[in-house]
Design a protein around this motif. Structure first.
Motif, short mmCIF file in Angstrom:
data_model
loop_
_atom_site.label_atom_id
_atom_site.label_comp_id
_atom_site.label_asym_id
_atom_site.label_seq_id
_atom_site.Cartn_x
_atom_site.Cartn_y
_atom_site.Cartn_z
N TRP A 82 -16.56 -2.13 -5.71
CA TRP A 82 -15.12 -2.13 -5.98
C TRP A 82 -14.53 -0.79 -5.58
CZ3 TRP A 82 -13.19 1.52 -9.26
CH2 TRP A 82 -14.01 2.02 -10.26
N ILE A 83 -13.28 -0.86 -5.20
CA ILE A 83 -12.55 0.33 -4.78
C ILE A 83 -11.18 0.32 -5.44
CG2 ILE A 83 -11.74 -0.82 -2.68
CD1 ILE A 83 -11.83 1.95 -1.31
N ASP A 84 -10.78 1.46 -5.97
CA ASP A 84 -9.51 1.60 -6.69
C ASP A 84 -8.69 2.69 -6.00
OD1 ASP A 84 -7.47 1.57 -8.49
OD2 ASP A 84 -8.58 2.52 -10.12
N LYS A 85 -7.50 2.33 -5.52
CA LYS A 85 -6.63 3.28 -4.83
C LYS A 85 -5.31 3.42 -5.58
CE LYS A 85 -8.39 2.36 -0.15
NZ LYS A 85 -8.01 1.94 1.23
N TYR A 86 -4.80 4.64 -5.57
CA TYR A 86 -3.51 4.91 -6.21
C TYR A 86 -2.63 5.64 -5.22
CZ TYR A 86 -0.09 6.45 -9.68
OH TYR A 86 1.06 6.67 -10.38
N LYS A 87 -1.46 5.05 -4.93
CA LYS A 87 -0.54 5.64 -3.95
C LYS A 87 0.84 5.84 -4.58
CE LYS A 87 -2.77 3.48 0.05
NZ LYS A 87 -2.57 2.63 1.25
N ILE A 88 1.54 6.88 -4.13
CA ILE A 88 2.90 7.13 -4.60
C ILE A 88 3.83 7.30 -3.39
CG2 ILE A 88 2.11 8.23 -6.73
CD1 ILE A 88 2.80 10.92 -5.48
N THR A 89 5.12 7.09 -3.63
CA THR A 89 6.11 7.23 -2.58
C THR A 89 7.34 7.97 -3.11
OG1 THR A 89 7.51 6.04 -0.99
CG2 THR A 89 7.12 4.99 -3.12
N GLN A 90 7.96 8.69 -2.23
CA GLN A 90 9.18 9.40 -2.58
C GLN A 90 10.42 8.74 -1.96
OE1 GLN A 90 9.01 11.87 -4.70
NE2 GLN A 90 6.76 11.99 -4.71
N ASP A 91 10.19 7.89 -0.97
CA ASP A 91 11.32 7.28 -0.27
C ASP A 91 11.27 5.75 -0.26
OD1 ASP A 91 9.23 6.83 1.40
OD2 ASP A 91 9.94 8.11 3.02
N ASN A 92 10.36 5.17 -1.04
CA ASN A 92 10.19 3.72 -1.12
C ASN A 92 9.70 3.09 0.19
OD1 ASN A 92 11.00 3.53 -3.83
ND2 ASN A 92 13.17 3.45 -3.23
#
Length: 215
Positions: A82-92
């Motif tokens: 299993w792999i768990d990724k977390y991403k964020i965005t500032q401009d959608n």
């Protein structure tokens, strides 16, 4: 949570046994005293209900003497990833990866079981010998951990045939295992190096709860 899962599995076994008392099933003849049932594939249902995949799959080769099954050689294989990724965005629109964790596990076991048939039930006992390897990689710290496990499990179980080809089985075992792991990095100091080992002997109830296909 683990105890709740075990109680749930035991309850499932009881329901299956009650189901097998249905007059239609009891009237079906089960003929195991021949060499037609050479192989068996057993799917362990323990993790299937909670995780969605079987903990291991057993492939058995029956030991047939005088036109009757006396025992079986067992090969068990288990694997998960299993792999768990977390991403964020500032401009959608543009997402940046900020956290990632992946884990790989693999287990392999060999064993033998002695069998005795009583009507629709097969009582058996034996032992498994095997190994487990797991690797966890976490980019946050960074942190890499390797896990190793050597185990020996004497077991006893009962298998109930639903038809000539389908059966369910419940096993109890005494799991003896030596476990060690090595870790690099972590949330305290990325230069840390750790080594940890221990030995445990415990009763596994159930050791396995399997749905089996015989052919």
């Amino acid at each position: 949570m683990k105890n709740q899962k075990k109680y749930f599995l035991i309850a499932c076994l009881c329901i299956i046994l009650l189901f097998l008392q249905h007059p239609y099933l009891k009237a079906q003849e089960i003929d195991l005293k021949n060499d037609k049932l050479k192989y068996e594939i057993a799917i362990d249902l323990q993790n299937f209900f909670s995780e969605g995949y079987p903990e291991k799959v057993l492939f058995k080769i029956n030991n047939i003497k005088e036109n009757q099954i006396k025992g079986a050689y067992r090969l068990g294989i288990g694997a998960s990833y299993w792999i768990d990724k977390y991403k964020i965005t500032q401009d959608n629109e543009n997402y940046n990866l900020t956290a990632k964790k992946q884990q790989t596990n693999f287990s392999l076991s060999f064993g033998y079981e002695f069998q005795n048939q009583l009507d629709r039930a097969v009582f058996y006992y034996g032992a498994d010998l095997g190994a487990f390897v797991g690797i966890t990689d976490d980019m946050d710290y960074p942190h890499v951990a390797e896990y190793y496990n050597l185990f020996f499990v004497p077991f006893a179980g009962v298998k109930i045939f639903i038809t000539n080809s389908l059966s369910v089985a419940f096993e109890a075992g005494i799991k003896n295992f030596y476990w060690w792991n090595k870790e690099e990095g972590g949330d305290v100091n990325p230069d840390n190096r750790q080594y940890h080992s221990y030995y445990i002997s415990k009763l596994e109830l159930p050791y396995s709860l399997t749905f089996n296909f015989n052919f």
